[in-house]
Design a protein around this motif. Structure first.
Motif, PDB file in Angstrom:
ATOM      1  N   ASN A  60       0.867  -1.168   0.000  1.00 54.62           N
ATOM      2  CA  ASN A  60       0.000   0.000   0.000  1.00 54.62           C
ATOM      3  C   ASN A  60       0.908   1.223   0.000  1.00 54.62           C
ATOM      4  O   ASN A  60       1.385   1.660   1.046  1.00 54.62           O
ATOM      5  N   LEU A  61       1.182   1.761  -1.187  1.00 54.17           N
ATOM      6  CA  LEU A  61       2.212   2.782  -1.359  1.00 54.17           C
ATOM      7  C   LEU A  61       1.810   4.109  -0.716  1.00 54.17           C
ATOM      8  O   LEU A  61       0.659   4.542  -0.782  1.00 54.17           O
ATOM      9  N   LEU A  62       2.819   4.754  -0.111  1.00 50.14           N
ATOM     10  CA  LEU A  62       2.638   6.080   0.475  1.00 50.14           C
ATOM     11  C   LEU A  62       3.242   7.106  -0.478  1.00 50.14           C
ATOM     12  O   LEU A  62       4.403   6.995  -0.856  1.00 50.14           O
ATOM     13  N   THR A  63       2.459   8.079  -0.892  1.00 51.99           N
ATOM     14  CA  THR A  63       2.952   9.063  -1.861  1.00 51.99           C
ATOM     15  C   THR A  63       2.604  10.489  -1.424  1.00 51.99           C
ATOM     16  O   THR A  63       1.538  10.740  -0.864  1.00 51.99           O
ATOM     17  N   HIS A  64       3.521  11.395  -1.689  1.00 50.61           N
ATOM     18  CA  HIS A  64       3.296  12.828  -1.474  1.00 50.61           C
ATOM     19  C   HIS A  64       4.455  13.566  -2.132  1.00 50.61           C
ATOM     20  O   HIS A  64       5.598  13.092  -2.104  1.00 50.61           O
ATOM     21  N   GLU A  65       4.199  14.711  -2.705  1.00 49.07           N
ATOM     22  CA  GLU A  65       5.210  15.388  -3.526  1.00 49.07           C
ATOM     23  C   GLU A  65       6.430  15.878  -2.740  1.00 49.07           C
ATOM     24  O   GLU A  65       7.502  16.046  -3.323  1.00 49.07           O
ATOM     25  N   ASP A  66       6.301  16.100  -1.435  1.00 51.30           N
ATOM     26  CA  ASP A  66       7.453  16.646  -0.713  1.00 51.30           C
ATOM     27  C   ASP A  66       8.142  15.629   0.198  1.00 51.30           C
ATOM     28  O   ASP A  66       8.980  15.994   1.023  1.00 51.30           O
ATOM     29  N   ILE A  67       7.789  14.347   0.064  1.00 51.63           N
ATOM     30  CA  ILE A  67       8.468  13.337   0.869  1.00 51.63           C
ATOM     31  C   ILE A  67       9.312  12.426  -0.021  1.00 51.63           C
ATOM     32  O   ILE A  67       9.088  12.309  -1.220  1.00 51.63           O
ATOM     33  N   VAL A  68      10.302  11.803   0.606  1.00 53.17           N
ATOM     34  CA  VAL A  68      11.131  10.801  -0.058  1.00 53.17           C
ATOM     35  C   VAL A  68      10.864   9.476   0.638  1.00 53.17           C
ATOM     36  O   VAL A  68      11.028   9.374   1.857  1.00 53.17           O
ATOM     37  N   ILE A  69      10.401   8.493  -0.108  1.00 56.64           N
ATOM     38  CA  ILE A  69      10.121   7.196   0.502  1.00 56.64           C
ATOM     39  C   ILE A  69      11.291   6.245   0.273  1.00 56.64           C
ATOM     40  O   ILE A  69      12.100   6.438  -0.635  1.00 56.64           O
ATOM     41  N   ALA A  70      11.374   5.222   1.095  1.00 57.87           N
ATOM     42  CA  ALA A  70      12.449   4.243   0.965  1.00 57.87           C
ATOM     43  C   ALA A  70      12.370   3.567  -0.402  1.00 57.87           C
ATOM     44  O   ALA A  70      11.309   3.074  -0.787  1.00 57.87           O
ATOM     45  N   PRO A  71      13.477   3.528  -1.147  1.00 58.94           N
ATOM     46  CA  PRO A  71      13.467   2.879  -2.456  1.00 58.94           C
ATOM     47  C   PRO A  71      13.568   1.363  -2.372  1.00 58.94           C
ATOM     48  O   PRO A  71      13.428   0.678  -3.386  1.00 58.94           O
ATOM     49  N   ALA A  72      13.842   0.831  -1.179  1.00 62.28           N
ATOM     50  CA  ALA A  72      14.015  -0.616  -1.040  1.00 62.28           C
ATOM     51  C   ALA A  72      13.805  -1.032   0.410  1.00 62.28           C
ATOM     52  O   ALA A  72      13.867  -0.207   1.324  1.00 62.28           O
ATOM     53  N   ASP A  73      13.553  -2.313   0.610  1.00 62.11           N
ATOM     54  CA  ASP A  73      13.518  -2.878   1.957  1.00 62.11           C
ATOM     55  C   ASP A  73      14.954  -3.018   2.465  1.00 62.11           C
ATOM     56  O   ASP A  73      15.869  -3.295   1.681  1.00 62.11           O
ATOM     57  N   ILE A 204      20.098   5.726  11.823  1.00 63.48           N
ATOM     58  CA  ILE A 204      21.009   4.619  11.534  1.00 63.48           C
ATOM     59  C   ILE A 204      20.507   3.358  12.243  1.00 63.48           C
ATOM     60  O   ILE A 204      20.140   3.385  13.416  1.00 63.48           O
ATOM     61  N   GLY A 205      20.471   2.246  11.515  1.00 59.89           N
ATOM     62  CA  GLY A 205      20.034   0.986  12.090  1.00 59.89           C
ATOM     63  C   GLY A 205      18.550   0.715  11.952  1.00 59.89           C
ATOM     64  O   GLY A 205      18.091  -0.402  12.221  1.00 59.89           O
ATOM     65  N   GLU A 206      17.783   1.713  11.527  1.00 62.17           N
ATOM     66  CA  GLU A 206      16.339   1.531  11.394  1.00 62.17           C
ATOM     67  C   GLU A 206      16.010   0.671  10.170  1.00 62.17           C
ATOM     68  O   GLU A 206      16.611   0.827   9.103  1.00 62.17           O
ATOM     69  N   LYS A 207      15.047  -0.220  10.324  1.00 63.43           N
ATOM     70  CA  LYS A 207      14.599  -1.043   9.203  1.00 63.43           C
ATOM     71  C   LYS A 207      13.471  -0.334   8.468  1.00 63.43           C
ATOM     72  O   LYS A 207      12.568   0.214   9.098  1.00 63.43           O
ATOM     73  N   VAL A 208      13.561  -0.339   7.137  1.00 65.09           N
ATOM     74  CA  VAL A 208      12.578   0.384   6.325  1.00 65.09           C
ATOM     75  C   VAL A 208      11.961  -0.548   5.297  1.00 65.09           C
ATOM     76  O   VAL A 208      12.510  -1.601   4.962  1.00 65.09           O
ATOM     77  N   LYS A 209      10.804  -0.132   4.769  1.00 65.85           N
ATOM     78  CA  LYS A 209      10.118  -0.888   3.725  1.00 65.85           C
ATOM     79  C   LYS A 209       9.985  -0.023   2.479  1.00 65.85           C
ATOM     80  O   LYS A 209       9.532   1.123   2.556  1.00 65.85           O
ATOM     81  N   GLY A 210      10.387  -0.600   1.345  1.00 63.67           N
ATOM     82  CA  GLY A 210      10.301   0.137   0.095  1.00 63.67           C
ATOM     83  C   GLY A 210       8.872   0.507  -0.254  1.00 63.67           C
ATOM     84  O   GLY A 210       7.977  -0.326  -0.206  1.00 63.67           O
TER      85      GLY A 210
END
Length: 226
Positions: A60-73, A204-210
């Motif tokens: 379920n993608l999160l989108t907004h013009e002024d944010i940068v989302i994680a490009p990968a898990d 640093i060290g945080e796990k992210v989801k693309g």
């Protein structure tokens, strides 16, 4: 969840090879029943591991013009101001995400906009966390001019195990945040370079989801008053 298109051919031929070897063992190694069973078990585990590597889960993608989302898990391994020599030739904030072999290896557009620059670089296969992997390893560089104004650079970087980078973008393309822009086979990392005044939202060290985790918020230009 489905299997990513980059893995279907590999999985098909791997399955055929494992079935053939197991069949030959049971036909011609009748004295080694114990070994045959162990090999069959190892074959199943190996194929399941390969299967999970090429999984393509629904997001379920999160989108907004002024944010940068994680490009990968993966895990955030670098947040620092660095000199970016290839495109900007200036200081940018770098956010790096390390992808282990058990992560989903789809890479996604961190922002929406127009691809202003793309280049593929052949290179070495240093371990992905090596300081020089960002400039020495096989990699791609993509620069997108965002709808909010700032330009964002991101790189797929091959690692010691990752020997194949796949990309689906070219200069001039219009890209949408969260959509796939490529795939890295068997572990590596993705670097994102944003303006130094960008508000970083991860540690640093945080796990992210693309496609889902917000890693930064861009500073949008103030409207001009007349």
């Amino acid at each position: 969840m489905k299997i990513h298109k980059e893995g279907r051919r590999i999985l098909f031929f791997t399955l055929l090879a494992l079935l053939a070897v197991n069949l030959l063992l049971y036909m011609f190694n009748e004295q080694g029943v114990g070994f045959n069973r162990v090999f069959s078990g190892v074959s199943v585990v190996a194929f399941l591991l390969l299967l999970q590597f090429f999984r393509s889960p629904y997001r379920n993608l999160l989108t907004h013009e002024d944010i940068v989302i994680a490009p990968a898990d993966g895990k955030v391994v670098v947040i620092e101001d660095v000199h970016e020599p290839e495109f900007f030739d200036g200081v940018r904030k770098q956010i790096s995400i390390f992808m282990s072999p058990i992560n989903v290896h789809i890479t996604r557009n961190p922002v929406s906009g127009t691809v202003k620059y793309f280049k593929y670089h052949p290179g070495k296969y240093l371990v992905a966390w090596h300081p020089k992997s960002s400039t020495k390893n096989e990699r791609t560089t993509v620069v997108v001019e965002t709808e909010a104004g700032p330009q964002v650079l991101f790189r797929q970087i091959a690692g010691a195990m990752a020997r194949r980078i796949v990309w689906y973008v070219n200069e001039g393309d219009e890209v949408s945040q969260g959509e796939e822009f490529g795939f890295i086979k068997f572990g590596s990392r993705v670097d994102v370079f944003v303006p130094v005044d960008t508000d970083v939202k991860v540690q640093i060290g945080e796990k992210v989801k693309g496609g889902q985790t917000v890693i930064a918020q861009l500073k949008t230009p103030s409207p001009t008053l007349f």
